[in-house]
Design a protein around this motif. Structure first.
Motif, PDB file in Angstrom:
ATOM      1  N   ILE A   1      34.550 -16.226 -71.106  1.00 60.34           N
ATOM      2  CA  ILE A   1      34.613 -15.241 -70.004  1.00 60.34           C
ATOM      3  C   ILE A   1      32.948 -15.135 -69.549  1.00 60.34           C
ATOM      4  O   ILE A   1      32.048 -14.919 -70.679  1.00 60.34           O
ATOM      5  N   TYR A   2      32.490 -15.298 -68.579  1.00 59.78           N
ATOM      6  CA  TYR A   2      31.208 -15.383 -68.037  1.00 59.78           C
ATOM      7  C   TYR A   2      31.184 -14.436 -66.745  1.00 59.78           C
ATOM      8  O   TYR A   2      31.957 -14.329 -66.007  1.00 59.78           O
TER       9      TYR A   2
ATOM     10  N   ASP B   1      25.156 -10.662 -61.288  1.00 59.81           N
ATOM     11  CA  ASP B   1      25.917 -10.834 -60.249  1.00 59.81           C
ATOM     12  C   ASP B   1      26.858  -9.376 -59.801  1.00 59.81           C
ATOM     13  O   ASP B   1      27.035  -8.619 -60.811  1.00 59.81           O
ATOM     14  N   MET B   2      26.657  -9.133 -58.668  1.00 61.70           N
ATOM     15  CA  MET B   2      27.156  -7.734 -58.127  1.00 61.70           C
ATOM     16  C   MET B   2      28.702  -7.860 -57.748  1.00 61.70           C
ATOM     17  O   MET B   2      29.229  -6.663 -57.697  1.00 61.70           O
ATOM     18  N   ALA B   3      29.229  -9.155 -57.798  1.00 62.78           N
ATOM     19  CA  ALA B   3      30.787  -9.116 -57.553  1.00 62.78           C
ATOM     20  C   ALA B   3      31.533  -8.872 -58.786  1.00 62.78           C
ATOM     21  O   ALA B   3      32.688  -8.274 -59.013  1.00 62.78           O
ATOM     22  N   CYS B   4      31.045  -9.502 -60.025  1.00 61.12           N
ATOM     23  CA  CYS B   4      31.736  -9.156 -61.592  1.00 61.12           C
ATOM     24  C   CYS B   4      31.000  -8.207 -62.435  1.00 61.12           C
ATOM     25  O   CYS B   4      29.842  -8.559 -62.421  1.00 61.12           O
ATOM     26  N   ASN B   5      31.320  -7.153 -62.835  1.00 62.21           N
ATOM     27  CA  ASN B   5      30.586  -6.443 -63.483  1.00 62.21           C
ATOM     28  C   ASN B   5      30.536  -6.727 -65.020  1.00 62.21           C
ATOM     29  O   ASN B   5      31.408  -6.836 -65.611  1.00 62.21           O
ATOM     30  N   VAL B   6      29.317  -7.083 -65.188  1.00 61.27           N
ATOM     31  CA  VAL B   6      29.107  -7.792 -66.513  1.00 61.27           C
ATOM     32  C   VAL B   6      29.118  -6.649 -67.641  1.00 61.27           C
ATOM     33  O   VAL B   6      29.674  -7.016 -68.579  1.00 61.27           O
TER      34      VAL B   6
ATOM     35  N   GLY C   1      31.168  -3.998 -67.521  1.00 61.52           N
ATOM     36  CA  GLY C   1      32.556  -3.849 -67.583  1.00 61.52           C
ATOM     37  C   GLY C   1      33.346  -4.814 -68.419  1.00 61.52           C
ATOM     38  O   GLY C   1      34.131  -4.393 -69.268  1.00 61.52           O
ATOM     39  N   ASP C   2      32.906  -6.099 -68.163  1.00 58.40           N
ATOM     40  CA  ASP C   2      33.553  -7.163 -68.916  1.00 58.40           C
ATOM     41  C   ASP C   2      33.091  -7.084 -70.481  1.00 58.40           C
ATOM     42  O   ASP C   2      33.971  -7.257 -71.431  1.00 58.40           O
ATOM     43  N   GLU C   3      31.776  -6.716 -70.719  1.00 59.77           N
ATOM     44  CA  GLU C   3      31.470  -6.678 -72.142  1.00 59.77           C
ATOM     45  C   GLU C   3      32.372  -5.342 -72.964  1.00 59.77           C
ATOM     46  O   GLU C   3      32.724  -5.550 -74.025  1.00 59.77           O
ATOM     47  N   TRP C   4      32.337  -4.436 -72.055  1.00 66.90           N
ATOM     48  CA  TRP C   4      33.069  -3.104 -72.748  1.00 66.90           C
ATOM     49  C   TRP C   4      34.463  -3.499 -73.104  1.00 66.90           C
ATOM     50  O   TRP C   4      35.312  -3.346 -74.138  1.00 66.90           O
ATOM     51  N   ALA C   5      35.085  -4.502 -71.900  1.00 66.65           N
ATOM     52  CA  ALA C   5      36.487  -4.646 -72.112  1.00 66.65           C
ATOM     53  C   ALA C   5      36.799  -5.752 -73.533  1.00 66.65           C
ATOM     54  O   ALA C   5      37.695  -5.624 -73.967  1.00 66.65           O
ATOM     55  N   ILE C   6      35.874  -6.645 -73.405  1.00 67.26           N
ATOM     56  CA  ILE C   6      35.876  -7.610 -74.221  1.00 67.26           C
ATOM     57  C   ILE C   6      35.679  -6.795 -75.853  1.00 67.26           C
ATOM     58  O   ILE C   6      36.273  -7.123 -76.950  1.00 67.26           O
TER      59      ILE C   6
END
Length: 89
Positions: A55-56, A61-66, A68-73
């Motif tokens: 997951i990168y 990156d303004m389109a993919c919330n870094v 949010g992904d970190e918290w989800a992971i």
């Protein structure tokens, strides 16, 4: 950016199909309706099936919330192989 990501060897390494359009920084915006608000059940199902992946998100990156992904992971409570570290492609 654009020239690198459109190189045939880079596209092959990322498994981008040859029929996919060239990557561009901006193409006029995104026109979509969000239908999934939590991706973690999909990740959990894939992991339970033995799938592996990466997951990168780019740090600017303004389109993919870094974050949010970190918290989800983090919410998946997966074992860590080591401490997080910055890396560059």
């Amino acid at each position: 950016g654009t020239m690198y990501l459109n190189r045939p060897d880079v596209r092959a390494a990322l498994h981008i199909p040859s029929e996919a359009h060239d990557w561009a920084i901006c193409f006029g915006g995104l026109n979509y309706t969000r239908s999934i608000t939590d991706i973690t059940p999909y990740w959990s199902k894939a992991l339970a099936a033995g799938m592996h992946g990466s997951i990168y998100n780019g740090d600017t990156d303004m389109a993919c919330n870094v974050l949010g992904d970190e918290w989800a992971i983090d919410s998946l409570k997966l074992p860590l192989d080591g401490a997080r570290a910055a890396w560059k492609v």
